[in-house]
Design a protein around this motif. Structure first.
Motif, mmCIF file in Angstrom:
data_model
loop_
_atom_site.group_PDB
_atom_site.id
_atom_site.type_symbol
_atom_site.label_atom_id
_atom_site.label_comp_id
_atom_site.label_asym_id
_atom_site.label_seq_id
_atom_site.Cartn_x
_atom_site.Cartn_y
_atom_site.Cartn_z
ATOM 1 N N PHE A 90 0.818 -1.219 0.000
ATOM 2 C CA PHE A 90 0.000 0.000 0.000
ATOM 3 C C PHE A 90 0.854 1.273 0.000
ATOM 4 C CE2 PHE A 90 -2.353 -3.313 2.245
ATOM 5 C CZ PHE A 90 -3.552 -3.316 1.551
ATOM 6 N N LEU A 91 2.154 1.125 0.217
ATOM 7 C CA LEU A 91 2.968 2.303 0.512
ATOM 8 C C LEU A 91 3.080 3.279 -0.671
ATOM 9 C CD1 LEU A 91 5.881 1.039 2.766
ATOM 10 C CD2 LEU A 91 4.117 2.710 3.287
ATOM 11 N N VAL A 92 3.345 2.745 -1.870
ATOM 12 C CA VAL A 92 3.560 3.647 -3.013
ATOM 13 C C VAL A 92 2.304 4.461 -3.330
ATOM 14 C CG1 VAL A 92 4.125 3.760 -5.464
ATOM 15 C CG2 VAL A 92 5.418 2.243 -3.956
ATOM 16 N N PRO A 93 1.128 3.814 -3.517
ATOM 17 C CA PRO A 93 -0.073 4.635 -3.766
ATOM 18 C C PRO A 93 -0.397 5.565 -2.605
ATOM 19 C CG PRO A 93 -0.652 2.317 -3.470
ATOM 20 C CD PRO A 93 0.817 2.376 -3.590
ATOM 21 N N LEU A 94 -0.190 5.103 -1.380
ATOM 22 C CA LEU A 94 -0.466 5.970 -0.231
ATOM 23 C C LEU A 94 0.467 7.171 -0.206
ATOM 24 C CD1 LEU A 94 -1.166 3.485 2.722
ATOM 25 C CD2 LEU A 94 -2.764 5.071 1.641
ATOM 26 N N PHE A 95 1.728 6.936 -0.553
ATOM 27 C CA PHE A 95 2.687 8.043 -0.542
ATOM 28 C C PHE A 95 2.283 9.106 -1.564
ATOM 29 C CE2 PHE A 95 6.574 10.159 -1.945
ATOM 30 C CZ PHE A 95 7.090 10.574 -0.728
ATOM 31 N N VAL A 96 1.852 8.671 -2.770
ATOM 32 C CA VAL A 96 1.436 9.624 -3.809
ATOM 33 C C VAL A 96 0.202 10.400 -3.358
ATOM 34 C CG1 VAL A 96 0.601 9.826 -6.177
ATOM 35 C CG2 VAL A 96 2.433 8.209 -5.632
ATOM 36 N N ILE A 97 -0.781 9.681 -2.802
ATOM 37 C CA ILE A 97 -2.029 10.334 -2.359
ATOM 38 C C ILE A 97 -1.747 11.271 -1.184
ATOM 39 C CG2 ILE A 97 -4.283 9.905 -1.334
ATOM 40 C CD1 ILE A 97 -4.309 7.219 -2.847
ATOM 41 N N TYR A 98 -0.962 10.805 -0.233
ATOM 42 C CA TYR A 98 -0.679 11.617 0.963
ATOM 43 C C TYR A 98 0.077 12.897 0.597
ATOM 44 C CZ TYR A 98 -2.248 8.343 4.536
ATOM 45 O OH TYR A 98 -3.022 7.565 5.369
ATOM 46 N N ARG A 99 0.985 12.793 -0.369
ATOM 47 C CA ARG A 99 1.740 13.982 -0.761
ATOM 48 C C ARG A 99 0.821 15.016 -1.414
ATOM 49 N NH1 ARG A 99 6.774 13.256 -4.716
ATOM 50 N NH2 ARG A 99 5.059 12.781 -6.121
ATOM 51 N N GLN A 100 -0.168 14.544 -2.152
ATOM 52 C CA GLN A 100 -1.123 15.474 -2.770
ATOM 53 C C GLN A 100 -2.029 16.118 -1.726
ATOM 54 O OE1 GLN A 100 -1.223 16.392 -5.984
ATOM 55 N NE2 GLN A 100 0.549 15.091 -6.424
ATOM 56 N N LEU A 101 -2.400 15.325 -0.716
ATOM 57 C CA LEU A 101 -3.347 15.821 0.293
ATOM 58 C C LEU A 101 -2.652 16.449 1.503
ATOM 59 C CD1 LEU A 101 -5.912 12.841 0.319
ATOM 60 C CD2 LEU A 101 -6.070 15.013 -0.917
ATOM 61 N N GLY A 102 -1.335 16.386 1.556
ATOM 62 C CA GLY A 102 -0.614 16.953 2.702
ATOM 63 C C GLY A 102 -0.779 16.158 3.980
ATOM 64 N N LEU A 103 -0.915 14.833 3.865
ATOM 65 C CA LEU A 103 -1.131 13.993 5.046
ATOM 66 C C LEU A 103 0.159 13.355 5.572
ATOM 67 C CD1 LEU A 103 -4.450 12.155 4.108
ATOM 68 C CD2 LEU A 103 -4.118 13.943 5.822
ATOM 69 N N ILE A 104 1.276 13.577 4.892
ATOM 70 C CA ILE A 104 2.539 13.010 5.374
ATOM 71 C C ILE A 104 2.951 13.722 6.658
ATOM 72 C CG2 ILE A 104 5.008 12.799 4.852
ATOM 73 C CD1 ILE A 104 4.288 12.237 2.000
ATOM 74 N N ASN A 105 3.423 12.931 7.636
ATOM 75 C CA ASN A 105 3.832 13.444 8.948
ATOM 76 C C ASN A 105 2.658 14.066 9.703
ATOM 77 O OD1 ASN A 105 5.535 14.015 11.089
ATOM 78 N ND2 ASN A 105 6.170 15.985 10.250
ATOM 79 N N THR A 106 1.481 13.445 9.574
ATOM 80 C CA THR A 106 0.316 13.872 10.360
ATOM 81 C C THR A 106 -0.272 12.658 11.078
ATOM 82 O OG1 THR A 106 -1.243 13.494 8.549
ATOM 83 C CG2 THR A 106 -0.237 15.689 8.700
ATOM 84 N N HIS A 107 -0.875 12.914 12.234
ATOM 85 C CA HIS A 107 -1.488 11.822 12.986
ATOM 86 C C HIS A 107 -2.652 11.197 12.208
ATOM 87 C CE1 HIS A 107 0.750 13.606 16.365
ATOM 88 N NE2 HIS A 107 0.683 12.390 16.882
ATOM 89 N N VAL A 108 -3.423 12.051 11.543
ATOM 90 C CA VAL A 108 -4.558 11.530 10.766
ATOM 91 C C VAL A 108 -4.071 10.570 9.679
ATOM 92 C CG1 VAL A 108 -6.446 12.162 9.219
ATOM 93 C CG2 VAL A 108 -5.955 13.577 11.224
ATOM 94 N N GLY A 109 -3.009 10.949 9.001
ATOM 95 C CA GLY A 109 -2.483 10.095 7.946
ATOM 96 C C GLY A 109 -2.003 8.751 8.473
#
Length: 283
Positions: free
Chosen positions: A129-148
């Motif tokens: 799941f990591l690659v698609p999640l990384f792409v989505i999270y970078r677009q949504l700004g969820l990297i390094n967040t508790h919600v993410g």
């Protein structure tokens, strides 16, 4: 000279004795293996780095608490512990809210497609799941967040809760639910007042196992986390550097991480064992 025959009763008795010996020898070997690794970790946490790497191993030494002092004074360990607690509790809470109705629906309506989806999500490794999640999270700004990070842990705990609880719901007699519906209960009220209380051992078992899975998860926070979302497994990894391994700090941190899980398991072991065996009756 007449041959001495052994009665069937004596044979059965000998067979039971042999089965008992094999069972307890196997059980003792497995228990000894796991307890040895746990004991070695705790013992090493009270040694200095020189004593930990000494050969032959030191069994008699002067214990020190310096590793534990360093863990809490040289690292923000309480902050890491708080992060782990927030993420694990939130992920398990959301997993229970979404997973219990899903498991009930799967058990009562034989939803093969949902079962296949849950099984697939349960089998796939987290790295898938990591690659698609990384792409989505970078677009949504969820990297390094508790919600993410909580959302990624839900990927782990939700299929586990659904898969465990579906077996429990299948074991509950439909007649109890039919009686509640005839008495005027809605489907939701029947689920809340009849089904959930009867499934309490299973809910406890699913909660503990999913909490442990979330607490120990490492890969998601390594890739999608940051300095604001460091959890305890990630903190343990910080004791390993390119040139050196701080074995004393590593084992002390690992012991601190293990203690809450062990304490929780001991407190609820009656529910855990009972819940797992009940769920195993019907697949």
């Amino acid at each position: 000279m007449p041959q001495r025959t052994v009665s069937p009763r004596a044979r059965r008795r000998v067979a039971r004795i042999i089965e008992g010996v094999v069972f307890y020898v196997t059980l003792s070997s497995l228990l000894l293996f796991f307890l040895f690794t746990l004991g070695w970790m705790i013992l090493s946490s009270f040694k200095s780095n020189v004593q930990v790497t000494a050969y032959p191993p030191l069994w008699v030494f002067r214990p020190t608490l310096q590793n534990y002092i360093d863990v809490f004074t040289k690292n923000s360990f309480f902050s890491y512990m708080l992060n782990s607690t927030i993420i694990a509790v939130s992920a398990v809470g959301v997993g229970l809210v979404c997973g219990l109705p899903a498991a009930y629906s799967m058990a009562r309506h034989r939803q093969a497609a949902l079962g296949f989806f849950v099984l697939t999500a349960r089998i796939l490794p987290g790295i898938a799941f990591l690659v698609p999640l990384f792409v989505i999270y970078r677009q949504l700004g969820l990297i390094n967040t508790h919600v993410g990070i909580i959302l990624t842990h839900i990927i782990v705990v939700l299929p586990m809760i659904v898969w465990i609880m579906a077996g429990f719901f299948e074991d509950i007699p439909r007649d109890l639910e039919d009686a509640a519906l005839i008495d005027g209960c809605s489907r939701v009220a029947t689920f809340a007042r009849i089904v959930l209380p009867l499934s309490l051992p299973g809910i406890v078992a699913a909660t503990i196992l999913s909490f442990i899975a979330s607490w120990n998860n490492f890969i998601f926070v390594l890739i999608l986390g940051g300095k604001d979302t460091i959890t305890l497994p990630m903190a343990v990894y910080s004791f390993v550097s390119f040139e050196d391994v701080n074995w004393g700090g590593l084992t002390a941190a690992a012991t601190i991480i293990t203690v809450p899980i062990l304490a929780l398991s001991l407190v609820v072991q009656r529910f855990l064992a009972g819940g797992l065996t009940m769920g195993a009756i019907k697949g």
